[in-house]
Design a protein around this motif. Structure first.
Motif, PDB file in Angstrom:
ATOM      1  N   ASP A   1       0.655  -0.791  -0.325  1.00 60.96           N
ATOM      2  CA  ASP A   1       0.004   0.203  -0.105  1.00 60.96           C
ATOM      3  C   ASP A   1       1.026   1.555   0.165  1.00 60.96           C
ATOM      4  O   ASP A   1       0.856   1.995  -0.712  1.00 60.96           O
ATOM      5  CB  ASP A   1      -0.573  -0.117   1.165  1.00 60.96           C
ATOM      6  CG  ASP A   1      -2.346  -1.424   1.170  1.00 60.96           C
ATOM      7  OD1 ASP A   1      -2.070  -1.232   0.053  1.00 60.96           O
ATOM      8  OD2 ASP A   1      -2.214  -1.672   1.783  1.00 60.96           O
ATOM      9  N   ASN A   2       2.270   1.561  -0.018  1.00 58.11           N
ATOM     10  CA  ASN A   2       3.022   2.511   0.526  1.00 58.11           C
ATOM     11  C   ASN A   2       4.467   2.117  -0.270  1.00 58.11           C
ATOM     12  O   ASN A   2       5.205   2.591  -0.541  1.00 58.11           O
ATOM     13  CB  ASN A   2       3.931   2.708   2.379  1.00 58.11           C
ATOM     14  CG  ASN A   2       2.527   3.688   2.906  1.00 58.11           C
ATOM     15  OD1 ASN A   2       2.270   4.349   2.765  1.00 58.11           O
ATOM     16  ND2 ASN A   2       1.791   1.368   4.032  1.00 58.11           N
ATOM     17  N   VAL A   3       3.543   1.321  -1.520  1.00 51.33           N
ATOM     18  CA  VAL A   3       4.473   1.488  -2.837  1.00 51.33           C
ATOM     19  C   VAL A   3       6.423   0.684  -2.574  1.00 51.33           C
ATOM     20  O   VAL A   3       7.223   0.898  -3.138  1.00 51.33           O
ATOM     21  CB  VAL A   3       5.086   2.269  -3.488  1.00 51.33           C
ATOM     22  CG1 VAL A   3       5.222   2.728  -5.038  1.00 51.33           C
ATOM     23  CG2 VAL A   3       3.541   3.198  -3.340  1.00 51.33           C
ATOM     24  N   VAL A   4       6.057  -0.164  -1.657  1.00 53.13           N
ATOM     25  CA  VAL A   4       6.599  -1.167  -1.508  1.00 53.13           C
ATOM     26  C   VAL A   4       7.055  -2.591  -1.423  1.00 53.13           C
ATOM     27  O   VAL A   4       5.867  -2.981  -0.815  1.00 53.13           O
ATOM     28  CB  VAL A   4       7.647  -1.025   0.157  1.00 53.13           C
ATOM     29  CG1 VAL A   4       9.086  -2.247   0.504  1.00 53.13           C
ATOM     30  CG2 VAL A   4       8.234   0.629   0.826  1.00 53.13           C
ATOM     31  N   ASP A   5       7.479  -3.704  -1.993  1.00 50.39           N
ATOM     32  CA  ASP A   5       7.066  -4.220  -3.026  1.00 50.39           C
ATOM     33  C   ASP A   5       8.423  -5.400  -2.120  1.00 50.39           C
ATOM     34  O   ASP A   5       9.270  -5.556  -2.082  1.00 50.39           O
ATOM     35  CB  ASP A   5       6.456  -4.357  -4.439  1.00 50.39           C
ATOM     36  CG  ASP A   5       6.639  -6.511  -4.632  1.00 50.39           C
ATOM     37  OD1 ASP A   5       6.481  -7.052  -4.090  1.00 50.39           O
ATOM     38  OD2 ASP A   5       6.598  -6.569  -6.127  1.00 50.39           O
TER      39      ASP A   5
ATOM     40  N   ILE B   1       9.697   4.802   4.136  1.00 52.55           N
ATOM     41  CA  ILE B   1       9.537   6.093   3.353  1.00 52.55           C
ATOM     42  C   ILE B   1       9.612   6.290   1.689  1.00 52.55           C
ATOM     43  O   ILE B   1      10.627   5.716   1.339  1.00 52.55           O
ATOM     44  CB  ILE B   1      10.057   7.492   4.239  1.00 52.55           C
ATOM     45  CG1 ILE B   1      10.316   8.790   3.991  1.00 52.55           C
ATOM     46  CG2 ILE B   1      11.588   6.523   4.033  1.00 52.55           C
ATOM     47  CD1 ILE B   1      11.124   9.543   4.326  1.00 52.55           C
ATOM     48  N   ASN B   2       9.224   6.963   0.877  1.00 58.49           N
ATOM     49  CA  ASN B   2       9.341   6.830  -0.094  1.00 58.49           C
ATOM     50  C   ASN B   2       9.495   6.137  -0.466  1.00 58.49           C
ATOM     51  O   ASN B   2      10.286   5.387  -1.684  1.00 58.49           O
ATOM     52  CB  ASN B   2      10.074   8.341  -0.901  1.00 58.49           C
ATOM     53  CG  ASN B   2       9.934   9.916  -0.318  1.00 58.49           C
ATOM     54  OD1 ASN B   2       8.745   9.846   0.130  1.00 58.49           O
ATOM     55  ND2 ASN B   2      10.611  10.218   0.135  1.00 58.49           N
ATOM     56  N   GLY B   3       8.758   4.779  -0.712  1.00 57.59           N
ATOM     57  CA  GLY B   3       9.244   3.169  -1.391  1.00 57.59           C
ATOM     58  C   GLY B   3      10.057   2.395  -0.542  1.00 57.59           C
ATOM     59  O   GLY B   3      10.469   1.655  -1.443  1.00 57.59           O
ATOM     60  N   GLU B   4      10.294   3.229  -0.102  1.00 54.14           N
ATOM     61  CA  GLU B   4      11.993   1.769   0.871  1.00 54.14           C
ATOM     62  C   GLU B   4      10.889   1.867   2.504  1.00 54.14           C
ATOM     63  O   GLU B   4      10.360   2.451   3.072  1.00 54.14           O
ATOM     64  CB  GLU B   4      13.120   2.664   0.991  1.00 54.14           C
ATOM     65  CG  GLU B   4      13.571   3.338  -0.246  1.00 54.14           C
ATOM     66  CD  GLU B   4      15.044   4.198  -0.355  1.00 54.14           C
ATOM     67  OE1 GLU B   4      15.828   3.643   0.255  1.00 54.14           O
ATOM     68  OE2 GLU B   4      14.687   5.518   0.162  1.00 54.14           O
TER      69      GLU B   4
END
Length: 474
Positions: free
Chosen positions: A363-367, A447-450
């Motif tokens: 959901d926070n752009v972390v795969d 934060i920011n995909g990390e």
């Protein structure tokens, strides 16, 4: 006439419709035992098998002008012992049911005699009756009032079992209800007594084994509120960060309780480069991902959002989450060449982490899938979840000795060996340190995909010799 205005409130209408003459006595023989009931008693739960029979007989007598003998009995081939309860019910008394066998038989006869008020009372009884492990229990429904403890095993079982019996009996117009065995649960009666005590507000002294057994019982009976209260957990206040914190085992965390509040600065957090392949800039990113630092440094430019948690059905507010991992196959790897730190999860630990946090991270752009690695060392390939880690805030013990300085640990030659280079996907190795963690406590920052695994407290060993030293003779 509606005798129950609201089943949840058990509102009883004391009015008795005048279907049969109140003062007239009627003879009913059940099995081999006679019962005399007044018209008022029979009319109190009507229309029923009795009121229909005696009303028809009375109308027939009036039409033929033939006097009927008041001693002419209505003979019914059913259990006189169960009818004793119905007899008291029709007279207006409270009916005390002893166990699940008596309840099941009474419900069947309430259908057979078509007694609507008694059926409603049984359907919305104040108690559940069940045999658990060979022992009869009369369980107050009021014990399950807390959110999460309903619908539970008993509510679902009763609803399905007795609704099915009634549906079959009425739809197929059977002469009598089909035989039905009473509820039987093949579980421990002793543990169920403890559950009833806890639901009643008692406090029990529990060791880890007993606690886990009760948690499994709660899951079986679908008592989710009590299950959450039984989990080993610590909720406290962090005066430095000015926020509440909750400590839970990774195995006990529910995905539904996770949240990601706005970022808060974690001072002293080492900025470690991500091991995943850089992805194109997401619309949610405020800035492009900066290149990896060449040396560990204080992460002043990254304001990590720390994962928060609220126990389902128990907590009203979210707390910053600290999760404990005490599952084997967790290692910390220091890479001297790239100056990076990773926590590597494999087996059950990796599965649990992905199951718990995978949805929140996505959901926070972390795969999470991009963090899987298959390092090959000494011709033994293994699949690990390699997550960037920060150790600067950690109370760290290795081989029982507290580590005062990470730099001294990294530079100590006795710990140096070849470790997989987790920043590379070509199976390369590098000089570094691998510590096998026995217990560890973490926060998860995003934060920011990390993502960043922030170690709070950890204990580990460095070699097989240290593992052997920790063993005890039988």
């Amino acid at each position: 006439m509606a005798l129950f205005q609201d089943p949840s409130d058990h509102v009883f209408d004391p009015a008795v419709p005048q279907i049969l003459p109140y003062e007239k006595m009627y003879l009913v023989q059940i099995g081999n035992k006679p019962f005399r009931l007044s018209g008022a008693s029979l009319s109190s739960d009507a229309p029923s098998y009795f009121t229909e029979y005696f009303s028809k007989r009375q109308n027939s007598v009036s039409a033929t002008h033939v006097n009927a003998d008041d001693d002419d009995a209505l003979v019914i081939d059913r259990s006189p012992q169960i009818f004793e309860l119905i007899y008291h019910h029709l007279q207006g008394y409270f009916v005390h049911i002893r166990d699940e066998v008596e309840f099941t038989m009474l419900y069947a006869d309430a259908m057979y005699y078509n007694l609507p008020r008694l059926r409603a009372q049984l359907q919305h009884s104040d108690f559940y009756y069940a045999c658990i492990g060979g022992e009869s229990f009369r369980v107050p429904r009021g014990l399950f009032w807390q959110d999460g403890n309903s619908p539970n095993y008993f509510e679902l079982t009763y609803s399905a079992t007795y609704a099915d019996i009634e549906h079959i009996f009425l739809s197929k117009k059977l002469i009598r209800p089909p035989p039905q065995s009473p509820p039987f649960v093949n579980r421990s009666p002793a543990l169920f007594k403890d559950i009833l005590a806890l639901l009643s507000g008692a406090t029990l002294k529990l060791d880890d084994e007993k606690r886990q057994s009760l948690i499994l019982e709660c899951r079986y009976y679908r008592l989710q509120n009590l299950e959450q209260r039984l989990l080993k957990c610590s909720v406290g206040w962090n005066p430095l960060l000015q926020r509440s914190e909750i400590i839970l085992n990774l195995c006990d965390i529910k995905k539904a309780g996770l949240s990601l509040p706005p970022p808060s600065n974690v001072k002293g957090c080492i900025s470690t480069p991500s091991t995943r392949t850089p992805s194109p800039k997401s619309p949610l990113d405020d800035e492009p991902v900066s290149p990896p630092p060449k040396k560990p440094k204080v992460c002043t430019e990254k304001n990590w959002a720390m994962t928060a948690y609220k126990r389902p059905f128990v907590d009203r507010e979210f707390h910053e989450l600290l999760f404990q991992i005490d599952i084997p196959d967790v290692t910390i790897q220091f890479n001297k060449r790239s100056k990076t730190i990773h926590v590597c999860l494999s087996g059950e630990a990796a599965h649990r982490f992905e199951k718990v946090f995978g949805g929140l991270l996505l959901d926070n752009v972390v795969d999470v899938a991009t963090y899987w690695r298959e390092p090959s060392l000494n011709s033994k390939p293994s699949r690990v979840l390699a997550l960037p880690a920060c150790m600067s805030l950690c109370d760290f013990k290795v081989n029982g000795v507290k580590i005062r300085s990470l730099r001294m640990l990294v530079e100590d030659p006795q710990f140096t060996s070849q470790v997989p280079d987790l920043t590379s996907k070509d199976g390369a190795t590098a000089l570094g340190i691998r510590i096998y963690l026995t217990k560890s406590l973490w926060k998860l920052g995003i934060i920011n995909g990390e993502l960043m695994m922030v170690a709070i407290k950890a204990e580990g060993i460095s070699s097989v010799r240290e593992h052997n030293r920790s063993l005890e003779f039988l």
